[in-house]
Design a protein around this motif. Structure first.
Motif, PDB file in Angstrom:
ATOM      1  N   ILE A 199       0.869  -1.240  -0.007  1.00 20.99           N
ATOM      2  CA  ILE A 199      -0.003   0.049  -0.089  1.00 20.99           C
ATOM      3  C   ILE A 199       0.831   1.364  -0.041  1.00 20.99           C
ATOM      4  CG2 ILE A 199      -1.883   1.199   1.228  1.00 20.99           C
ATOM      5  CD1 ILE A 199      -2.616  -1.282   2.346  1.00 20.99           C
ATOM      6  N   GLU A 200       0.592   2.114  -0.785  1.00 22.14           N
ATOM      7  CA  GLU A 200       1.424   3.489  -0.994  1.00 22.14           C
ATOM      8  C   GLU A 200       0.499   4.729  -0.531  1.00 22.14           C
ATOM      9  OE1 GLU A 200       3.222   3.654  -4.700  1.00 22.14           O
ATOM     10  OE2 GLU A 200       4.630   2.237  -4.553  1.00 22.14           O
ATOM     11  N   THR A 201       0.938   5.623   0.171  1.00 23.71           N
ATOM     12  CA  THR A 201       0.250   6.550   0.701  1.00 23.71           C
ATOM     13  C   THR A 201       0.840   7.893   0.272  1.00 23.71           C
ATOM     14  OG1 THR A 201      -0.731   5.531   2.380  1.00 23.71           O
ATOM     15  CG2 THR A 201      -0.970   7.882   2.673  1.00 23.71           C
ATOM     16  N   ASN A 202       0.349   8.622  -0.543  1.00 19.75           N
ATOM     17  CA  ASN A 202       0.733  10.032  -0.983  1.00 19.75           C
ATOM     18  C   ASN A 202       0.470  11.166  -0.014  1.00 19.75           C
ATOM     19  OD1 ASN A 202       1.667  12.428  -2.474  1.00 19.75           O
ATOM     20  ND2 ASN A 202       1.945  11.117  -4.290  1.00 19.75           N
ATOM     21  N   ILE A 203       1.380  11.958   0.637  1.00 23.33           N
ATOM     22  CA  ILE A 203       1.423  12.963   1.546  1.00 23.33           C
ATOM     23  C   ILE A 203       1.994  14.034   0.978  1.00 23.33           C
ATOM     24  CG2 ILE A 203       1.205  13.460   3.739  1.00 23.33           C
ATOM     25  CD1 ILE A 203       1.186  10.929   4.856  1.00 23.33           C
ATOM     26  N   ASP A 204       1.390  14.983   0.133  1.00 28.27           N
ATOM     27  CA  ASP A 204       2.232  16.355  -0.191  1.00 28.27           C
ATOM     28  C   ASP A 204       3.313  15.676  -1.049  1.00 28.27           C
ATOM     29  OD1 ASP A 204       0.228  17.879   0.708  1.00 28.27           O
ATOM     30  OD2 ASP A 204       1.610  18.372   2.604  1.00 28.27           O
ATOM     31  N   GLY A 205       3.273  14.649  -1.885  1.00 23.14           N
ATOM     32  CA  GLY A 205       4.261  14.285  -2.583  1.00 23.14           C
ATOM     33  C   GLY A 205       5.213  13.279  -2.221  1.00 23.14           C
ATOM     34  N   ARG A 206       5.054  12.984  -0.878  1.00 23.79           N
ATOM     35  CA  ARG A 206       5.907  12.113  -0.204  1.00 23.79           C
ATOM     36  C   ARG A 206       5.396  10.842  -0.083  1.00 23.79           C
ATOM     37  NH1 ARG A 206       7.041  10.655   5.427  1.00 23.79           N
ATOM     38  NH2 ARG A 206       5.489  12.007   5.975  1.00 23.79           N
ATOM     39  N   VAL A 207       5.748   9.857  -0.739  1.00 31.68           N
ATOM     40  CA  VAL A 207       5.523   8.252  -0.806  1.00 31.68           C
ATOM     41  C   VAL A 207       5.658   7.346   0.519  1.00 31.68           C
ATOM     42  CG1 VAL A 207       4.595   6.164  -2.135  1.00 31.68           C
ATOM     43  CG2 VAL A 207       4.965   8.579  -3.114  1.00 31.68           C
ATOM     44  N   ILE A 208       4.763   6.994   1.129  1.00 34.10           N
ATOM     45  CA  ILE A 208       5.123   6.091   2.147  1.00 34.10           C
ATOM     46  C   ILE A 208       4.494   4.812   1.953  1.00 34.10           C
ATOM     47  CG2 ILE A 208       4.687   5.631   4.606  1.00 34.10           C
ATOM     48  CD1 ILE A 208       4.081   8.751   5.099  1.00 34.10           C
TER      49      ILE A 208
END
Length: 213
Positions: A81-90
């Protein structure tokens, strides 16, 4: 419609619970997977030689069920699972599902710590919210097996009160542990018990073909 959609023989051998119309969804929208679940569980038997023999990390009961689902195309599967927070992918990974096929996730909990149920329900909730699965299925054992079967066989010590059984699962499920995910639960009862020597589980019958409407 509900659990009455299941064959009567299955309802007699298992204690069945559903949450959020899981049976109807499986029956109507995933008829192939529905038939395969019925086929495997109809063939399953709880052999004395299997439950009285010590196992390793995974019990022979779970391994046997895994194997028969595998023969029908179900696979062990994890998800990244990838989460994008203000361009930062976690990136994060879920624990693997024991069996997965066509948006149906299935877990087999025979004799793990009961915290595994929290993990399973949380996994179902997350994957459902992400539109990855449509239904979660859990196969475990009935609480009553401890008194009805394990203690008379002299193996009660192997199955503690804090291990996976319906008495631990149902309150967690009814308390919303799975979120909005429809869930179907099968509890293995003593009616499936067979005194035996070999412990070889027969292959499941070919799933029935659903008539076209």
């Amino acid at each position: 419609m509900g659990t009455n959609l299941l064959p009567q023989n299955l309802l007699e051998m298992y204690e069945v619970h559903e949450y959020r119309h899981a049976c109807s969804i499986l029956y109507e929208d995933f008829s192939n997977e529905w038939d395969e679940i019925i086929s495997v569980l109809s063939a399953f038997r709880l052999y004395e030689s299997v439950i009285t023999t010590g196992g390793g990390n995974k019990s022979d009961v779970a391994t046997s069920l895994d194997s028969h689902f595998g023969q029908l195309g179900w696979v062990e599967k994890g998800f990244k699972i990838e989460t994008n927070i203000d361009g930062r992918v976690i990136e994060s990974k879920t624990h693997k599902l024991d069996c997965y096929k066509n948006r149906i996730g299935l877990e087999i909990e025979w004799n793990n710590k009961d915290t595994f149920f929290d993990r399973d329900l949380d996994k179902f909730r997350l994957l459902f919210d992400l539109n990855v699965i449509s239904v979660g299925v859990i196969i475990t054992r009935c609480k009553e097996l401890q008194q009805q079967l394990f203690k008379p066989l002299g193996i009660g010590g192997k199955y503690g009160a804090s291990t996976t059984h319906l008495g631990k699962l149902i309150p967690k499920m009814n308390g919303g542990g799975g979120g909005g995910c429809p869930i179907l639960v099968f509890g293995i009862s003593n009616k499936l018990f067979v005194p035996d020597v070999t412990g070889v589980m027969p292959a499941p019958a070919e799933p029935r073909k659903k008539k076209k409407k």
